[in-house]
Design an enzyme around this catalytic site. Structure first.
Site: not given
Ligand code: URA
Length: 442
Positions: A87, A166, A173, A188, A192
């Site tokens: 990521h 999320d 957000r 968050s 995932k």
């Molecule tokens: N990427 C995400 O998946 N979540 C966040 O809160 C910020 C960046």
């Protein structure tokens, strides 16, 4: 559920006053969010309290587990290979995922990569992949498994059932300016990744003016928190802090970045991009036990980029995701304009965010989540940071449609860069590695 309002009010009050959310309450709240049973006002109230008070490490772990438990975990039990993912926190020209996922698959891993879209000055991997005609990224779980069977890797969007709390909270957000919070960002992202049911994760945490984390200390804290959170959830994770003060590679813009990624998959491509793909790939192959060391892992990644096996995985992946002809040339923007140096100097970047916004000005970015993007527009640089430029030289070629946004693009490029009288000091791409260790309180 007659006690619902009281439970909700109690937990809102607890967090408002700087208290600690219990794990059972966090799970309950997040499940209600996923079911659509909590109003937006109450969600914003809790998110704001977390934003301002932060979370203790145990509290954050419980909250993250609650995010995962709000939905399903991918069922990859039919795959015997190690499951890995990477990521990135995102930056300008960051296309590492596109060559890395197929390279890891070619090296013997399964890569269920759930990615995001671009917003503001950064491009998103899903948007880049959709520059290839026919490619779909909104796959369901059965389709994800079928693509993995065909190619060993998939790059797709968060499904309805992966961390649905999320999904709802991140969108909210974004609307109410509550994104930049260490516990909210890390939970968050990590939730995932945990829901992908992977064994190992590498995080590329970007630092610099092209990243949303400009300060090193801030990026280090985000990296350490995510590494620890993933570890607490049973995923072996490490991170690299990497510089985002200059674009990664030479191309920015969706189609152009796919073309640059394919060059890397053909054993070519710019050195900085190849270095990062190889480095992060080596970290993962060693963590997954596919390579005896990170160095051996890097050699394996270099090998699959040079011998065509990574390219083959990429073509299989995009075909399985809907591309009718994986080797067909992509649609190009009809017009080109050179960005010409107005004096002699050495190229440097004052604010890389402006360079990302310059591509958005051409139509290659979004201001709002629902905006359409033009995949074909973008910028191909002819120079790296620190290269000498003479007055009248072309610094870059701008790909546009009939001049739309061109003036603004040039204005942003001039503002975001400089032609310095002296060569800027070289900056290594990789700042440091972050390994699991006891949590620092957010
Ligand atoms: N990427 C995400 O998946 N979540 C966040 O809160 C910020 C960046």
């Amino acid at each position: 559920m007659t006690d619902t309002p009281f439970r909700l009010r109690d937990l809102l009050r607890t967090k408002r006053d700087g208290g600690v959310l219990g794990e059972a309450d966090a799970h309950w709240f997040l499940k209600q969010v996923a079911l659509g049973a909590v109003g937006e006002a109450e969600q914003v109230a809790l998110l704001s309290s977390i934003f301002f008070h932060g979370m203790e490490s145990g509290e954050l772990e419980g909250w993250t587990r609650g995010m995962v438990a709000s939905g399903d975990v991918l069922d990859l039990s039919g795959f015997e290979q190690p499951r890995v993912d990477k990521h990135s926190t995102g930056g300008v020209g960051d296309k590492v995922s596109l060559p890395l996922a197929p390279a890891l698959a070619a090296a013997g891993c399964v890569v269920p990569m759930i990615s995001g879209r671009g917003l503001g000055h950064t491009g998103g991997t899903l948007d880049k992949l959709e520059a290839i005609p026919g490619v779909r990224t909104d796959l369901d779980e059965g389709e994800i498994r079928r693509v993995l069977q065909a190619a060993g890797c998939v790059i797709c969007a968060q499904t309805e059932s992966i961390a649905p709390a999320d999904r709802a909270l991140y969108a909210l957000r974004d609307r109410v300016e509550l994104v930049e919070s260490l516990p909210l960002i890390s939970s968050s992202i990590v939730s995932k990744k945990v829901a992908e049911d992977i064994d190992a994760l590498v995080l590329d945490v970007k630092v610099g003016t092209g990243s949303f984390l400009v300060e090193e200390a801030e990026a280090r804290a985000v990296a350490q928190t995510m590494v620890n959170l993933a570890g607490a959830a049973g995923v072996h994770a490490t991170a690299r802090l990497t510089r985002m003060g200059q674009p990664l590679g030479l191309s920015i813009g969706h189609t152009l970045e796919i073309e640059e990624s394919v060059a890397v998959l053909k054993g070519e491509g710019p050195a900085d991009l190849v270095e990062l793909v190889t480095l992060l790939g080596g970290d993962l192959l060693a963590a997954a036990g596919v390579a005896a060391s990170e160095e051996a892992g890097r050699a394996t990644i270099s090998g699959v980029l040079r011998d065509g096996t990574a390219l083959d995985r990429f073509e299989r992946m995009i075909a399985a995701q809907g591309a009718s002809d994986p080797q067909a040339p992509l649609e190009q923007a009809p017009d080109r304009t050179q960005w010409i140096a107005s004096r002699d100097g050495y190229l440097d970047f004052r604010n890389l965010r402006d360079v990302g916004l310059a591509v958005a000005a051409l139509g290659g970015g979004r201001k709002n989540a629902e905006d359409q993007i033009d995949h074909a527009v973008g910028i191909v640089s002819h120079r790296f940071r620190g290269d000498e430029v003479r007055c009248g030289d072309a610094i870059a070629t701008i790909h546009h449609r009939a001049g739309a946004g061109l003036e603004e693009c040039l204005r942003l490029l001039e503002r975001g860069t400089s032609l310095a009288p002296d060569a800027p000091s070289p900056q290594p791409l990789v700042l440091e590695r972050v390994l699991p260790r006891p949590t620092i309180s957010p």
